[in-house]
Design an enzyme around this catalytic site. Structure first.
Site, PDB file in Angstrom:
ATOM      1  N   ARG A   1      68.953  -8.492  54.463  1.00 18.36           N
ATOM      2  CA  ARG A   1      68.244  -7.648  53.412  1.00 18.36           C
ATOM      3  C   ARG A   1      66.890  -7.197  53.642  1.00 18.36           C
ATOM      4  O   ARG A   1      66.422  -5.883  53.537  1.00 18.36           O
ATOM      5  CB  ARG A   1      68.575  -8.247  52.224  1.00 18.36           C
ATOM      6  CG  ARG A   1      69.972  -8.404  51.548  1.00 18.36           C
ATOM      7  CD  ARG A   1      69.787  -9.182  50.510  1.00 18.36           C
ATOM      8  NE  ARG A   1      69.125  -8.834  49.269  1.00 18.36           N
ATOM      9  CZ  ARG A   1      68.536  -9.763  48.314  1.00 18.36           C
ATOM     10  NH1 ARG A   1      68.806 -11.107  48.476  1.00 18.36           N
ATOM     11  NH2 ARG A   1      67.760  -9.281  47.429  1.00 18.36           N
TER      12      ARG A   1
ATOM     13  N   LYS B   1      70.601 -20.672  45.344  1.00 21.47           N
ATOM     14  CA  LYS B   1      69.823 -21.638  45.781  1.00 21.47           C
ATOM     15  C   LYS B   1      69.224 -22.609  44.731  1.00 21.47           C
ATOM     16  O   LYS B   1      69.323 -23.904  44.952  1.00 21.47           O
ATOM     17  CB  LYS B   1      68.257 -21.170  46.280  1.00 21.47           C
ATOM     18  CG  LYS B   1      68.344 -20.419  47.874  1.00 21.47           C
ATOM     19  CD  LYS B   1      67.139 -19.648  48.126  1.00 21.47           C
ATOM     20  CE  LYS B   1      66.705 -18.689  47.334  1.00 21.47           C
ATOM     21  NZ  LYS B   1      66.202 -17.467  48.044  1.00 21.47           N
TER      22      LYS B   1
HETATM   23  N1  URA Z   1      63.572 -14.270  46.060  1.00 23.24           N
HETATM   24  C1  URA Z   1      64.518 -14.760  46.244  1.00 23.24           C
HETATM   25  O1  URA Z   1      64.926 -15.946  46.703  1.00 23.24           O
HETATM   26  N2  URA Z   1      65.843 -14.006  46.654  1.00 23.24           N
HETATM   27  C2  URA Z   1      65.616 -12.457  46.444  1.00 23.24           C
HETATM   28  O2  URA Z   1      66.354 -11.695  46.580  1.00 23.24           O
HETATM   29  C3  URA Z   1      64.258 -12.029  45.858  1.00 23.24           C
HETATM   30  C4  URA Z   1      63.280 -12.865  45.617  1.00 23.24           C
END
Ligand code: URA
Length: 455
Positions: free
Chosen positions: A183, A202
């Site tokens: 991304r 996460k």
């Molecule tokens: N922080 C993240 O961990 N993922 C994102 O997509 C944007 C900010």
């Protein structure tokens, strides 16, 4: 977690035709959870090439996702790796996550503070991203501090002091690691659905019961507009609840740096000041607000207000600072820095940026201050760049403050004259000074979004 997410079904169904999968999203149709699971598993295993994953990500950016798709994507990414089982700890497991800002050192205060309040805080943090700072970079400015613990060592630190702070391991949400890197280079970061799945996969992999989100909005945030930040906050709250974790999001202002220190070691100094019961009002207030919610969601306080006043006591009694000291020692850091912050890395030079006129600080370009810190070496331009922990910016004036011509706006801490000059020019242009008059700043906490609506 109270009710574990459902594991994606095993890959025994007919193989997904990835071209059809991309076309379905391109044409605005809803994808089913099994299709999304198949895509995430295939991409993580290297069976789907980057060019097809990129095409799909761009289709998501342009077409969006339903709530069901977003939670299926989050669940599949979460299940792409290990979900920590911290059931050996009878206490509630609670974490906090910020969407990223400038001068935001709240995690360094909150982990030991909430642990002192009786919670387990298994914090997996990130590094600086763009103009924003990262908790891991700040912690690593403490000589010896190790953020790369194994899961076994992570548990040992949690057992000993109730909090531990590490980086993402290869085992936690590997799908996010791969997708995030893709991304970053395909202009597909800015999608609330993809940001939600990335962050929540996460955080939920930490095996937590509850999560407090600090969603930043303003000139130094990724979500500049309040409505965009509120949309993301709602999405993350709903996704968390759908997957069985209590989530509350506070929408907070990032129109100017939080506190006065920006830069890694400088931010550790300010976090220690807050843990000592001092520090700047905005930083202390936000820490207490977030800690109040953590204690409330973790069952250690019956209301967020009670959580806040308990947090105040934990700071005043020195218990929160003591937890921080224990954590630093257990993770290999030199805990003497807590009593003598001059032991932290210090830059060779200082220079002040002075006000060209008399007036009131009307606004600060918060993103530009973050970039100035990166220019000094406090952040990275490329992934492999090394951080200089000693450099940064100390704000002498904040929004609403009076300043006379020639008085300092901020001071820069730097090691290279070239970087110092470039950062000084940028910072000088970041302060907007108007005629003396009352300046109406935005409130620090703008909105609170829970599963039952908005407060
Ligand atoms: N922080 C993240 O961990 N993922 C994102 O997509 C944007 C900010």
């Amino acid at each position: 977690m109270s009710s574990p997410p459902v594991a994606p079904s095993s890959r025994t169904r007919p193989a997904l035709r990835i071209v059809d999968f991309i076309a379905k999203k391109r044409d605005g149709m809803e994808l089913s959870p099994p299709e999304i699971e198949e895509f995430v598993a295939g991409y993580t295993a290297g069976e789907i090439p980057d060019y097809q994953a990129s095409a799909w990500l761009m289709a998501v950016v342009l077409r969006g996702m339903t709530r069901a798709e977003t939670s299926a994507l989050t669940n599949a990414m979460l299940r792409s790796g290990k979900v920590l089982d911290l059931s050996e700890f009878p206490e509630r497991k609670v974490d906090k996550h910020s969407t990223g800002g400038v001068g935001d050192k709240t995690s360094l205060v909150l982990a030991p503070l909430a642990a002192a309040g009786g919670l387990i805080v298994p914090m997996i943090s990130g590094r600086g991203l763009g103009h924003t700072g990262g908790t891991l970079d700040k912690l690593e400015s403490i000589p010896g501090f190790d953020v790369n613990l194994s899961v076994r060592e992570f548990r040992q630190v949690l057992a000993a002091c109730g909090c531990a702070m590490i980086g993402q391991t290869a085992e936690i949400a590997p799908a996010d690691r791969k997708l995030y890197a893709l991304r970053d280079v395909t202009a597909t970061v800015e999608s609330p659905y993809l940001i939600c799945a990335s962050i929540m996969s996460k955080k939920l992999a930490e095996g937590i019961d509850a999560l407090v989100l600090d969603v930043k909005t303003g000139s130094g945030a990724f979500m500049k507009k309040e409505e965009d930040a509120a949309f993301l906050a709602n999405l993350m709250v709903e996704t968390g609840e759908l997957l069985g974790t209590k989530v509350v999001a506070l929408l907070t202002s990032m129109d100017q740096p939080l506190g006065r220190h920006v830069g890694n070691a400088l931010e550790v100094v300010e976090a220690v000041e807050v843990l000592r019961g001092h520090g700047p009002d905005d930083l202390r207030e936000l820490c207490l607000e977030l800690a109040g919610w953590m204690l409330h969601l973790g069952g250690a306080a019956s209301t967020p207000e009670q959580g806040k006043s308990r947090s105040r006591q934990l700071i005043e009694s020195g218990q929160a600072l003591e937890r921080f000291r224990q954590m630093v020692e257990l993770q290999g850091g030199n805990a003497r820095v807590i009593d003598d912050t001059s032991l932290l890395p210090r830059a060779a030079h200082h220079r002040e940026v002075r006000s060209p006129r008399t007036g009131v600080i009307q606004g600060i370009d918060c993103r530009a201050v973050g970039i100035a810190s990166v220019i000094l070496g406090g952040g990275r331009n490329k992934k492999e760049d090394a951080i200089d922990p000693s450099v940064g910016i100390v704000l002498e004036r904040k929004v609403g403050d009076q300043v006379a011509a020639g008085e300092p706006l901020c001071s820069l801490h730097y090691n290279s004259e070239v970087q110092g000059s470039e950062a000084a020019e940028l910072v000088a242009r970041s302060f907007f000074i108007s005629e003396p008059a009352a300046v109406q700043g935005r409130p620090l906490v703008e909105r609170i979004i829970t599963a039952r609506g908005e407060k």
